[in-house]
Scaffold this active site. Structure first.
Site, PDB file in Angstrom:
ATOM      1  N   GLU A  82       0.814  -1.216   0.000  1.00 40.75           N
ATOM      2  CA  GLU A  82       0.000   0.000   0.000  1.00 40.75           C
ATOM      3  C   GLU A  82       0.848   1.266   0.000  1.00 40.75           C
ATOM      4  O   GLU A  82       0.331   2.362  -0.256  1.00 40.75           O
ATOM      5  CB  GLU A  82      -0.936   0.011   1.213  1.00 40.75           C
ATOM      6  CG  GLU A  82      -2.091  -0.969   1.132  1.00 40.75           C
ATOM      7  CD  GLU A  82      -3.097  -0.619   0.048  1.00 40.75           C
ATOM      8  OE1 GLU A  82      -3.087   0.525  -0.444  1.00 40.75           O
ATOM      9  OE2 GLU A  82      -3.895  -1.502  -0.323  1.00 40.75           O
ATOM     10  N   GLU A 113       7.381 -21.968   8.205  1.00 43.84           N
ATOM     11  CA  GLU A 113       7.612 -21.057   9.328  1.00 43.84           C
ATOM     12  C   GLU A 113       8.592 -21.629  10.350  1.00 43.84           C
ATOM     13  O   GLU A 113       9.122 -20.903  11.190  1.00 43.84           O
ATOM     14  CB  GLU A 113       6.301 -20.710  10.018  1.00 43.84           C
ATOM     15  CG  GLU A 113       5.665 -21.814  10.828  1.00 43.84           C
ATOM     16  CD  GLU A 113       4.465 -21.303  11.623  1.00 43.84           C
ATOM     17  OE1 GLU A 113       4.544 -21.331  12.858  1.00 43.84           O
ATOM     18  OE2 GLU A 113       3.465 -20.880  11.012  1.00 43.84           O
TER      19      GLU A 113
END
Length: 294
Positions: A82, A113
């Site tokens: 963004e 992960e």
């Protein structure tokens, strides 16, 4: 151990979650969500320290890099992508990495992960250096991928910070600055995409927005470095010029085109009644701050 994490505890208020009406579930979620902003508020001093470090990185032409797994990684990427349309940054200035690579944004990558070395590989791929700031995000505060990334960042002299949703988080040991927003038990036990995810999003909003203000991407409360990549943003750009200068929409549109769609330059041109080239020079001297250019 997972059982020691407050985000993994059972919520005493929702033991009968499966028996609640739809409205009761929604009310319960809303009640819990109201606690999140208050939990973030307690960490503002720590968030401020992170913002100051990020601004320093930007001033030295360094970058802000988010790393995380699952929801945490997705939120980092969301905040990063963004920044170019909102603040006119290039796509390298703020970046997000998720354990397992971009494919993990839409589909879980099993075991990613748990591998510290994957984060090191990701950070090496962009030439991480001492000018950069790496922020590790993990609701649990114990994700190996994030720990590996913070370790590597420290080894190359980059600034480090962590965001977790448990106190005394494991990842806090590997970052110079720590934000620990204790969001507590979720209504759905262990589902940290809920309150913990909301808290992380609020903190990331604060870090990116305050940092961009700190390097001149905002004039008053207007996003004057907005990139006009679609029709809506072209209109918004013209409206920003109107709001910043008080001129008519027509005059704003005229200066917007004269300034080659550079909103900052158009504002300076209107307020100082100067030409495009002079406006650019004033902004350069002012290091991009419209207020200083005026």
């Amino acid at each position: 151990m997972l059982e020691n994490l407050s985000t993994e505890h059972r919520n005493e208020k929702t033991m009968n979650l499966d028996e609640m009406s739809i409205k009761e579930v929604l009310q319960s979620m809303n009640e819990e969500d109201r606690t999140v902003a208050l939990a973030v508020e307690k960490e503002i001093e720590h968030i401020e320290k992170v913002v100051r470090v990020v601004i320093q990185s930007f001033e030295e032409e360094g970058r802000l890099i988010y790393i995380g797994a699952g929801t945490s990684g997705r939120l980092g990427i969301l905040d990063a992508v963004e920044c170019p349309p909102t603040f006119g940054t290039d796509d390298k200035m703020v970046q997000g990495f998720i354990a397992g690579g971009l494919k993990a944004f839409t589909k879980a990558v099993e075991g990613a992960e748990d591998r510290e070395e994957l984060a090191e590989e990701d950070l090496k791929s962009i030439g991480l250096n001492e000018k950069d700031t790496v922020i590790g995000i993990a609701a649990s505060g114990r994700t190996p991928y994030v720990i590996g990334g913070l370790k590597y960042a420290h080894s190359v002299g980059a600034s480090t910070a962590s965001i977790s949703c448990n106190k005394n988080a494991e990842i806090s040991k590997y970052a110079k600055l720590n934000v620990e927003v204790e969001t507590g038990a979720e209504i759905l036990t262990g589902s940290t995409r809920l309150k913990a995810g909301t808290a992380q999003k609020l903190v990331l909003n604060m870090i990116s927005t305050a940092s961009m203000i700190g390097v001149g991407k905002v004039y008053k409360n207007l996003m004057v470095d907005v990139q006009s990549t679609n029709e809506k943003l072209v209109e918004r750009s013209k409206r920003i010029i109107v709001e910043a200068t008080g001129v008519s929409y027509e005059v704003a549109a005229e200066h917007y085109e004269k300034a080659e769609r550079n909103v900052k330059a158009a504002i300076v041109m209107v307020l100082l009644q100067c030409e495009y080239g002079e406006a650019l020079e004033k902004l350069k001297v002012a290091k991009g701050f419209v207020k200083k250019a005026l």
